[in-house]
Design a protein around this motif. Structure first.
Motif, PDB file in Angstrom:
ATOM      1  N   ASP A 293     -27.332 -49.541  50.539  1.00  0.00           N
ATOM      2  CA  ASP A 293     -28.144 -50.549  51.225  1.00  0.00           C
ATOM      3  C   ASP A 293     -28.563 -50.120  52.625  1.00  0.00           C
ATOM      4  O   ASP A 293     -29.369 -50.779  53.259  1.00  0.00           O
ATOM      5  N   ASN A 294     -28.021 -49.014  53.109  1.00  0.00           N
ATOM      6  CA  ASN A 294     -28.340 -48.549  54.459  1.00  0.00           C
ATOM      7  C   ASN A 294     -28.569 -47.046  54.415  1.00  0.00           C
ATOM      8  O   ASN A 294     -27.675 -46.247  54.690  1.00  0.00           O
ATOM      9  N   GLN A 295     -29.775 -46.650  54.044  1.00  0.00           N
ATOM     10  CA  GLN A 295     -30.119 -45.238  53.928  1.00  0.00           C
ATOM     11  C   GLN A 295     -30.567 -44.690  55.282  1.00  0.00           C
ATOM     12  O   GLN A 295     -31.420 -45.267  55.943  1.00  0.00           O
ATOM     13  N   THR A 296     -29.944 -43.598  55.681  1.00  0.00           N
ATOM     14  CA  THR A 296     -30.339 -42.905  56.901  1.00  0.00           C
ATOM     15  C   THR A 296     -30.769 -41.488  56.519  1.00  0.00           C
ATOM     16  O   THR A 296     -30.628 -41.072  55.379  1.00  0.00           O
ATOM     17  N   LYS A 297     -31.306 -40.769  57.481  1.00  0.00           N
ATOM     18  CA  LYS A 297     -31.782 -39.424  57.193  1.00  0.00           C
ATOM     19  C   LYS A 297     -30.629 -38.557  56.686  1.00  0.00           C
ATOM     20  O   LYS A 297     -29.583 -38.465  57.316  1.00  0.00           O
ATOM     21  N   SER A 298     -30.844 -37.901  55.555  1.00  0.00           N
ATOM     22  CA  SER A 298     -29.756 -37.187  54.893  1.00  0.00           C
ATOM     23  C   SER A 298     -29.488 -35.813  55.488  1.00  0.00           C
ATOM     24  O   SER A 298     -28.359 -35.318  55.416  1.00  0.00           O
ATOM     25  N   GLY A 299     -30.505 -35.169  56.029  1.00  0.00           N
ATOM     26  CA  GLY A 299     -30.378 -33.786  56.479  1.00  0.00           C
ATOM     27  C   GLY A 299     -30.604 -32.774  55.374  1.00  0.00           C
ATOM     28  O   GLY A 299     -30.764 -31.578  55.639  1.00  0.00           O
ATOM     29  N   VAL A 300     -30.622 -33.228  54.119  1.00  0.00           N
ATOM     30  CA  VAL A 300     -30.769 -32.318  52.982  1.00  0.00           C
ATOM     31  C   VAL A 300     -32.135 -31.645  52.982  1.00  0.00           C
ATOM     32  O   VAL A 300     -32.241 -30.425  52.813  1.00  0.00           O
ATOM     33  N   ILE A 301     -33.175 -32.427  53.161  1.00  0.00           N
ATOM     34  CA  ILE A 301     -34.537 -31.870  53.117  1.00  0.00           C
ATOM     35  C   ILE A 301     -34.742 -30.901  54.283  1.00  0.00           C
ATOM     36  O   ILE A 301     -35.316 -29.816  54.110  1.00  0.00           O
ATOM     37  N   ASP A 302     -34.284 -31.279  55.475  1.00  0.00           N
ATOM     38  CA  ASP A 302     -34.414 -30.376  56.624  1.00  0.00           C
ATOM     39  C   ASP A 302     -33.704 -29.049  56.376  1.00  0.00           C
ATOM     40  O   ASP A 302     -34.237 -27.975  56.675  1.00  0.00           O
TER      41      ASP A 302
END
Length: 345
Positions: A293-302
């Motif tokens: 319910d609280n998605q933040t930037k994952s860092g995976v794509i970067d």
């Protein structure tokens, strides 16, 4: 400018891959494919991309440099291998694949192609896990003795792009595994990453306790999994995952060492707590863990993009995830046979 294609325009593609690629000035979202063509077309219009009628057509486009594989679990290996054979870099969502043979075939395809194959094990990148790894490597709690790591929430019904009791997550044909594939792969990969030891022995029970399809019949995959992991250095601990936690989400890990205890996402106020053997306590307020319910930037794509642009950036390689996948499949075997399973690879 890296030209990226997204294969699978479901929830993970919409809330993580698309917006995180779009935030990069050195990436252009050029291509989209989904089994629901209208969904792909709508998102293509939003991001200025082209919607392809087939996955094969997208992969055959020489202008596409890299793809994210965000499709259902059962199709990961086929699509990832085809993409690598077409000379694309690949970011594949977890679980890597639905059989160990397919996981190994993916890693081999990456070696042959010379392209990046990264697996989206984003828990390695969470702030408190990064800090915990630094503390563990520095000997903050001495030698690790044991651990307990958990990931529990109320299930994927609201997460799926087609929400409800008939979500594809519950369908064995498309998902292959249940909570073990959804959450267990995360914590299995994480604990090996943090401790720095490979799991060599697994005793597990995977079971379906509560989840049902809309018609009231039990779902065809596991909704709870309980594992005892023994590691090559002698560390032994537990990993528990569940889709039947109808309270607050639990994504905690506690690691016990000869000189203290490290509590990660386990305290109600502090994201990381270091308890020393002598009674001293240190608090680290690094971040808050993502929830459904609280998605933040994952860092995976970067990290994926950076690894394409710079050969010195390792990323989360398929090779590094294989030991976790071996443990996951050993857990399934252990549950099915009622025996402890050793991992020799």
């Amino acid at each position: 400018m890296i030209q990226v294609g997204i294969i699978g325009c479901g929830k993970i593609g919409q809330v993580r891959h698309l917006p995180e690629y779009a935030a990069r000035e050195d990436v252009r979202i050029a291509a989209l494919y989904d089994v629901n063509l209208e969904r792909a077309q709508a998102l293509a219009a939003q991001y200025g991309a082209k919607a392809y009628a087939t996955c094969e057509e997208l992969l055959a486009d020489p202008a596409i440099d890299a793809v994210s594989v965000c499709s259902a679990n059962a199709s990961h290996a086929e699509i990832a291998i085809a993409a690598l054979e077409h000379g694309k870099h690949v970011l594949c969502e977890k679980p890597m694949a639905t059989t160990l043979a397919d996981c190994e075939a993916m890693a081999e395809a990456a070696r042959r192609s010379g392209k990046r194959l990264m697996i989206g094990q984003n828990q390695r990148l969470a702030g408190a896990h990064v800090k915990a790894k630094e503390l563990l490597d520095a000997g903050a709690i001495g030698s690790v003795i044991t651990f307990e790591t958990n990931f529990r929430h109320g299930g994927p019904e609201t997460w799926s792009v087609d929400p409800g009791a008939n979500t594809w997550f519950f369908d064995k044909k498309r998902a292959a595994m249940g909570v073990m594939a959804d959450l267990g792969v995360h914590k299995t990969d994480l604990i090996q990453h943090l401790v720095g030891q490979r799991i060599t022995e697994v005793t597990a029970r995977l079971t379906t306790l509560d989840k049902k399809f809309a018609d009231g019949t039990p779902i065809s995959v596991d909704d709870n999994a309980f594992c005892i992991y023994r590691m090559e250095g002698g560390v032994c601990g537990t990993m528990s995952v569940s889709w039947t936690d109808y309270g607050a989400e639990d994504n905690s890990t506690v690691i016990y060492g000869t000189q203290g205890v490290l509590r990660i996402y386990d305290h109600p106020e502090h994201t990381l707590v270091l308890e020393k053997k002598g009674g001293e306590v240190e608090y680290f307020d690094v971040d808050q863990i993502q929830t459904n319910d609280n998605q933040t930037k994952s860092g995976v794509i970067d990290l994926f993009v950076d690894s394409i642009l710079d050969a010195h950036v390792e990323g989360i390689s398929a090779e590094s995830v294989l030991p976790a996948m071996r443990a996951v499949f050993a857990a399934i075997e252990s549950s099915e046979t009622g025996k402890t399973v050793r991992i020799d690879a």
